[in-house]
Design an enzyme around this catalytic site. Structure first.
Site, PDB file in Angstrom:
ATOM      1  N   ARG A 246       0.854  -1.173   0.000  1.00  0.00           N
ATOM      2  CA  ARG A 246       0.000   0.000   0.000  1.00  0.00           C
ATOM      3  C   ARG A 246       0.896   1.231   0.000  1.00  0.00           C
ATOM      4  NH1 ARG A 246      -3.457  -2.862  -1.448  1.00  0.00           N
ATOM      5  NH2 ARG A 246      -5.562  -3.187  -0.599  1.00  0.00           N
ATOM      6  N   GLU A 275      -3.419   7.844  -3.890  1.00  0.00           N
ATOM      7  CA  GLU A 275      -3.921   7.431  -5.209  1.00  0.00           C
ATOM      8  C   GLU A 275      -5.434   7.643  -5.338  1.00  0.00           C
ATOM      9  OE1 GLU A 275      -4.495   2.682  -5.158  1.00  0.00           O
ATOM     10  OE2 GLU A 275      -2.404   3.284  -4.851  1.00  0.00           O
ATOM     11  N   HIS A 293      -1.562   0.882  -9.865  1.00  0.00           N
ATOM     12  CA  HIS A 293      -2.207  -0.124  -9.011  1.00  0.00           C
ATOM     13  C   HIS A 293      -2.822  -1.247  -9.860  1.00  0.00           C
ATOM     14  CE1 HIS A 293      -4.103  -0.576  -4.768  1.00  0.00           C
ATOM     15  NE2 HIS A 293      -3.839  -1.758  -5.299  1.00  0.00           N
TER      16      HIS A 293
END
Length: 327
Positions: A246, A275, A293
């Protein structure tokens, strides 16, 4: 599970555009509201859509917190197609009797593939080399043109040795003949260490000994900026850092500084603290591969993730135990 009785037909929100055929079984047990990707852009929009729903199909982009739950009193189950659940307030859900499910296992191998791909791309400067070529700058061959670091035979330090970390360790040890070190909240059993050819280290030792460091740990408040300026300084000069965990695990400003200073040889990031916004310091940093991602983004795996989320919803709404509840 909540004992709340539905007032009429069960209703489910699918918060993102997803494979229509995978969603179809939900229609046999509930009224289903689907949404395009840009329809739920704010927490308020999500609350409005969920206000009269009994079930929610979500991704990592939708945050479930106490305020939302209070505004959605009929909610029985939240099913996320992610394995991570840091976007869900689990304590608030438990207090209100809301079942939470996730999608472990089905994305392990695909994510491990991508983690290794990102490591290779960063260490071998694939991103910068491609940009250089596309910009028309390649005029001649030279010995040191984008000369990066070897991956085969090097030492890989893995922080987070769950399913994905173990899958990466197997690729590293058995495929690339790497020496594998790992750090984890709990040390693995000896037989598993032997199978993975992996040795446990405390984090400072791992950072000092590893040529490449890959982050695959679940996010928690304790993991916030686990890799900051101090930890980056402990890494070997010229080392590579890869993050598929993360974004909040890494201090992005400190990372950019370590790249600009030349202390780090390269880095690869698939996740970001804010993000989809990306820290401008990262965009300006050299020898850094950035991806949006997508570590689990293969068609078979994304379908499997969505299918498991649907199967969990169907089970709970029919009064059955969830298939993969969050422990």
């Amino acid at each position: 599970m909540s004992n709340l009785v539905a007032d009429g037909p069960l209703r489910v929100l699918v918060a993102r555009a997803v494979f229509p055929d995978v969603i179809e079984p939900l229609r046999a047990v509930a009224e289903v509201e689907t949404t395009p990707d840009d329809a739920i852009a704010t927490p308020e929009a999500l609350r409005q859509r969920l206000a009269d729903k009994h079930g929610a199909f979500i991704t990592g982009s939708e945050r479930i917190d106490a305020a939302l739950l209070d505004a959605c009193p009929q909610l029985l189950v939240v099913s996320t197609m992610t394995v991570g659940v840091d976007h869900i307030d689990l304590a608030a859900c438990a207090e209100r009797g809301v079942t939470v499910t996730h999608a472990p296992d089905v994305l392990t191998e695909t994510t491990a593939d991508f983690g290794f791909a990102l490591l290779l791309a960063a260490a071998r400067q694939v991103g910068e080399a491609e940009r250089y070529l596309r910009a028309g700058q390649w005029k001649k061959w030279s010995v040191d043109l984008f000369a990066g670091a070897d991956v085969h035979g090097a030492t890989l330090g893995i922080v987070g040795m769950g399913r994905i970390g173990q899958a990466i360790a197997r690729r590293a040890a058995h495929g690339f003949n790497m020496r594998v070190l790992y750090h984890n909240r709990k040390r693995l059993a000896a037989h598993l260490e032997d199978d993975l050819r992996a040795s446990y280290r405390e984090l400072p030792e791992l950072l000092c000994e590893s040529r490449h460091v890959l982050l695959a740990l679940p996010y928690s408040p304790a993991a916030y900026h686990l890799i900051g300026a101090t930890e980056l300084a402990q890494m070997q000069p010229g080392a590579t850092l890869v993050n598929i965990a993360r974004g909040g695990v890494v201090d992005e400003t400190a990372l950019a500084h370590a790249l600009h200073s030349g202390h780090l040889g390269a880095a690869g990031l698939d996740v970001f603290e804010g993000e989809p916004a990306v820290n401008p310091a990262l965009l300006a940093a050299p020898r850094l591969v950035l991806t949006p991602h997508i570590a689990s983004s293969s068609i078979p795996t994304r379908r499997a993730m969505a299918q498991l989320a649907v199967d969990n919803l169907v089970a709970v709404l029919q009064g059955q135990p969830p298939i993969t509840p969050v422990a």
